[in-house]
Scaffold this motif. Structure first.
Motif, PDB file in Angstrom:
ATOM      1  N   GLY A  32       0.925  -1.301  -0.019  1.00 60.16           N
ATOM      2  CA  GLY A  32      -0.024  -0.098   0.554  1.00 60.16           C
ATOM      3  C   GLY A  32       0.856   0.781  -0.317  1.00 60.16           C
ATOM      4  O   GLY A  32       1.905   1.013  -0.212  1.00 60.16           O
ATOM      5  N   ARG A  33       0.414   2.283   0.160  1.00 58.39           N
ATOM      6  CA  ARG A  33       0.972   3.552   0.325  1.00 58.39           C
ATOM      7  C   ARG A  33       1.864   3.434   0.650  1.00 58.39           C
ATOM      8  O   ARG A  33       1.369   3.762   2.713  1.00 58.39           O
ATOM      9  N   LYS A  34       2.843   5.122   1.292  1.00 61.24           N
ATOM     10  CA  LYS A  34       3.367   5.253   2.412  1.00 61.24           C
ATOM     11  C   LYS A  34       2.667   5.625   3.648  1.00 61.24           C
ATOM     12  O   LYS A  34       3.121   5.341   5.189  1.00 61.24           O
ATOM     13  N   GLY A  35       1.737   6.571   3.395  1.00 61.31           N
ATOM     14  CA  GLY A  35       1.405   6.567   4.660  1.00 61.31           C
ATOM     15  C   GLY A  35       0.038   5.724   5.416  1.00 61.31           C
ATOM     16  O   GLY A  35       0.290   5.960   6.283  1.00 61.31           O
ATOM     17  N   ALA A  36      -0.387   5.196   5.061  1.00 61.21           N
ATOM     18  CA  ALA A  36      -0.972   3.938   5.052  1.00 61.21           C
ATOM     19  C   ALA A  36      -0.304   2.673   5.982  1.00 61.21           C
ATOM     20  O   ALA A  36       0.061   3.191   7.003  1.00 61.21           O
ATOM     21  N   ALA A  37       1.197   3.121   5.621  1.00 61.71           N
ATOM     22  CA  ALA A  37       2.369   2.223   6.148  1.00 61.71           C
ATOM     23  C   ALA A  37       2.548   2.681   7.252  1.00 61.71           C
ATOM     24  O   ALA A  37       2.770   2.265   9.147  1.00 61.71           O
ATOM     25  N   LEU A  38       2.226   4.707   7.427  1.00 64.34           N
ATOM     26  CA  LEU A  38       3.779   4.622   8.969  1.00 64.34           C
ATOM     27  C   LEU A  38       1.796   5.037   9.911  1.00 64.34           C
ATOM     28  O   LEU A  38       2.337   5.677  11.531  1.00 64.34           O
ATOM     29  N   SER A  39       0.624   4.752   9.497  1.00 64.02           N
ATOM     30  CA  SER A  39       0.212   3.898  10.105  1.00 64.02           C
ATOM     31  C   SER A  39      -0.875   2.918  10.366  1.00 64.02           C
ATOM     32  O   SER A  39      -1.831   2.716  10.912  1.00 64.02           O
ATOM     33  N   THR A  40       0.513   1.430   9.939  1.00 69.27           N
ATOM     34  CA  THR A  40      -0.447   0.689  10.092  1.00 69.27           C
ATOM     35  C   THR A  40       0.334   0.338  11.466  1.00 69.27           C
ATOM     36  O   THR A  40       1.549  -0.058  11.221  1.00 69.27           O
ATOM     37  N   GLU A 221       3.042  12.772   6.580  1.00 72.10           N
ATOM     38  CA  GLU A 221       2.430  11.933   6.096  1.00 72.10           C
ATOM     39  C   GLU A 221       1.671  10.704   6.255  1.00 72.10           C
ATOM     40  O   GLU A 221       0.868  10.040   5.247  1.00 72.10           O
ATOM     41  N   ALA A 222       1.829  10.556   7.274  1.00 70.79           N
ATOM     42  CA  ALA A 222       0.981   9.123   7.472  1.00 70.79           C
ATOM     43  C   ALA A 222      -0.493   8.968   7.198  1.00 70.79           C
ATOM     44  O   ALA A 222      -1.085  10.990   8.209  1.00 70.79           O
ATOM     45  N   VAL A 223      -1.720   8.419   7.678  1.00 75.19           N
ATOM     46  CA  VAL A 223      -3.113   9.004   7.613  1.00 75.19           C
ATOM     47  C   VAL A 223      -3.408   9.264   8.504  1.00 75.19           C
ATOM     48  O   VAL A 223      -3.829  10.532   8.651  1.00 75.19           O
ATOM     49  N   PHE A 224      -2.942   8.879  10.503  1.00 74.21           N
ATOM     50  CA  PHE A 224      -2.681   9.288  11.181  1.00 74.21           C
ATOM     51  C   PHE A 224      -1.527  10.498  11.032  1.00 74.21           C
ATOM     52  O   PHE A 224      -0.549  10.059  11.584  1.00 74.21           O
ATOM     53  N   LYS A 225      -1.721  11.526  11.089  1.00 80.01           N
ATOM     54  CA  LYS A 225      -0.618  12.686  11.082  1.00 80.01           C
ATOM     55  C   LYS A 225       0.166  12.750  12.727  1.00 80.01           C
ATOM     56  O   LYS A 225      -0.987  12.850  13.516  1.00 80.01           O
ATOM     57  N   ASP A 226       1.599  12.789  12.633  1.00 80.88           N
ATOM     58  CA  ASP A 226       2.345  12.361  13.963  1.00 80.88           C
ATOM     59  C   ASP A 226       1.615  11.626  14.543  1.00 80.88           C
ATOM     60  O   ASP A 226       1.621  12.119  16.108  1.00 80.88           O
TER      61      ASP A 226
END
Length: 566
Positions: A32-40, A221-226
């Motif tokens: 998936g996209r980086k933003g989703a990964a950083l919120s997984t 960049e995360a879906v759930f920012k910072d």
């Protein structure tokens, strides 16, 4: 063990590229996209487990543009350069991405066409729900919790490779291991790998989640920012009959408040997101969020049960700036909620709505599910009455002085009968039937000011049902989706009978593609729960002190046997 001993956190920083001399280049792929990964949390937990090891050189990969090779965000190396490629897969709709990423990177998608390295593995929830549809693409699956031995297996592979061993020899070596499924080689049942629970001496709650997951990274960049994510509990005691998480993550386990405090103290993040399937069941929830508030750390909760939303909890949430609350009603009628074993009373739900309105919550999200086995028009006639009661509860809570309505969004999703739930034997309604009931629910909201409707996609729900319950033959359908550019085109070109997978009820003795996995839950128990669904009979939740008080689903004996074997 103190958290500090193996604490691993980058915050907003990026890992520096390291030399791989003597270490096994390991690609950890999020499809998936980086933003989703950083919120997984699951993907980050695996990275945190593997990356610090001195024998592994772990690099991160996210989905690439179609037709372009997947490139490491840490070193710009192509995916094809890594002898170990691991995919963390959370949802069935992601299945086409590993296939596409491998093909675009010059790596054959089918395991049968990769006699040598790389070794391509997969983990995540789908690996112990039903890996059959994607078995043809992977050399092996890690079935269960990564903390229960995945790192040791990867280190063993590194030493095997550096000693000149072949891929096939390694797969032969591990084919009957705990938590390992090697398609075509594993012939015995595959036991789900679990970190065995311990007793929580602090509050006499058992079992204890000894390895709570937490974020490695936060990012704008995360879906759930910072947001720094921490796992409060794993598994759910309620056993709602539609929810896979309530079964595949048994036994339910709570984290220690002291351990979660230590994690946050070490990370010192700007905002904390509490993750869990049963947050309001954690006895230390209120003390913990008060502690976060006292240290001036913002926080949010993934979801709360209506009967767990107390005035004290909501006051704390509001004082900390929480403006949106999410409540799950699930069934449109009491009959459906009882059949689903939701263990939720209408009065408790309406009390929670009124409480939210009285405390100035700006936005209330309410979720229901449509497409239940045996649902009728009468269920939705009752739901029309329930909507009126919800509106009245909102009005009571707000009083006459408040001019601004608390906004309500009613979200409706389509039921997908998942493996390892009592509904795994159930058929799905047709796409037209699902569209009709969604339209009916949408029309019911239009008479109320400040209530909006958001409906699921019946096509996507039925696709998920097919992918969740299919067998090994389904890999051909997935290949077409990856090659032709999407699922709708795959339906056009695939010649098999996909609808047959979800359009009829299964019998008790029908073989299921996931029967070879041993999750610890007795199949006979699930069948009894399916019968109780049809009878509308509620099953009580798991007892607070754990499996020893219950012993009904098979998990107690399973855990006891595992403890003796390990």
């Amino acid at each position: 063990m103190s958290v500090k001993e193996d604490f691993f956190y980058y915050g907003r920083e990026e890992p520096a590229a390291e030399e791989t001399g003597g270490r096994l280049p390991t690609a950890l792929v999020f499809p998936g996209r980086k933003g989703a990964a950083l919120s997984t949390l699951g993907w980050q937990a695996v990275y945190r487990l593997l990356a610090p090891d001195t024998e592994l050189a772990v690099e991160r990969f996210f989905i690439s543009e179609p037709g372009k090779p997947a490139v490491s965000m840490d070193s710009d190396k192509d995916l094809s350069e890594f002898p170990l490629i691991g995919f963390s897969i959370n949802f069935e709709e992601e299945y086409l991405y590993p296939v596409r990423m491998l093909k675009d990177s010059g790596v054959p998608a089918l395991a049968s066409e990769r006699p040598g390295f790389p070794l391509v593995m997969a983990g995540g929830p789908v690996a112990f729900l039903n890996p059959a549809p994607i078995a043809a693409f992977f050399d092996f699956f890690w079935v269960g919790e990564a903390e229960a031995g995945l790192k040791d297996l990867c280190v063993e592979l590194k030493r095997h490779i550096y000693d000149g061993g072949s891929k096939d020899d390694f797969l032969e070596l591990i084919k009957d291991r705990y938590g390992v499924y090697v398609p075509g080689k594993t012939m015995n049942k595959v036991k789900r790998a679990v970190v065995l629970p311990e007793t929580n001496a602090e509050n006499n709650q058992v079992p204890l989640l000894t390895t709570p997951a937490y974020s490695c990274f936060i990012s704008p960049e995360a879906v759930f920012k910072d947001m720094f994510l921490v796992e409060v509990n794993r598994g759910c005691p309620y056993g709602c009959r539609f929810c896979a998480a309530g079964y595949i993550y048994r036994p339910p386990r709570h984290a220690s408040i002291d351990k979660l405090k230590e994690i946050v103290e070490l990370a010192d993040p700007p905002k904390v997101g509490l993750i869990g399937t049963a947050l309001t069941d954690w006895p230390d929830l209120l003390p913990y969020i008060n502690w976060l508030k006292d240290r001036k750390t913002k926080f949010s909760l993934s979801s709360v049960r209506a009967d767990g939303l107390t005035e004290e909890l909501l006051d704390t949430l509001r004082a900390s700036g929480v403006r949106t609350v999410t409540l799950a009603l699930e069934g449109a009628s009491k009959r459906l909620r009882d059949s689903a074993s939701k263990n939720l009373e209408e009065e408790d739900f309406l009390r929670a709505v009124e409480l939210c309105a009285s405390k100035g919550v700006n936005h209330l999200r309410i979720y229901i599910i449509v497409g239940w086995p045996g649902e009728t028009d009468e269920d939705y006639e009752e739901f029309a009455c329930m909507l009126e009661k919800i509106d009245q509860a909102r009005n009571r809570g707000q009083g006459k002085k408040k001019k601004q309505y608390m906004r309500i969004t009613l979200g409706a999703s389509c039921l997908v009968p998942k493996p390892w739930t009592p509904l795994q034997w159930s058929a799905m309604p047709s796409e037209k039937e699902l569209k009709d009931v969604l339209s009916k629910v949408s029309s019911l909201t239009k008479k109320y000011k400040g209530i909006a409707f958001s409906g699921d996609s019946p096509f996507q729900a039925r696709l998920q049902g097919i992918l969740a319950r299919g067998n090994e033959e389904l890999h051909k359908f997935i290949m077409i989706a990856a090659e032709k550019g999407g699922w709708k085109k795959a339906f056009k070109y695939y010649e098999g009978d996909l609808e047959n997978i979800i359009d009829h009820n299964l019998d008790k003795n029908d073989p299921l593609p996931w029967d070879f996995i041993d999750t610890g839950i007795n199949k006979a128990y699930l069948w009894r729960e399916w019968e109780r669904y049809q009878q509308g009979v509620i099953t009580p939740p798991c007892p607070p002190k754990g499996c020893a008080e219950c012993r009904s689903c098979g998990m107690y004996k399973w855990i006891t046997d595992e403890a003796e074997n390990h």
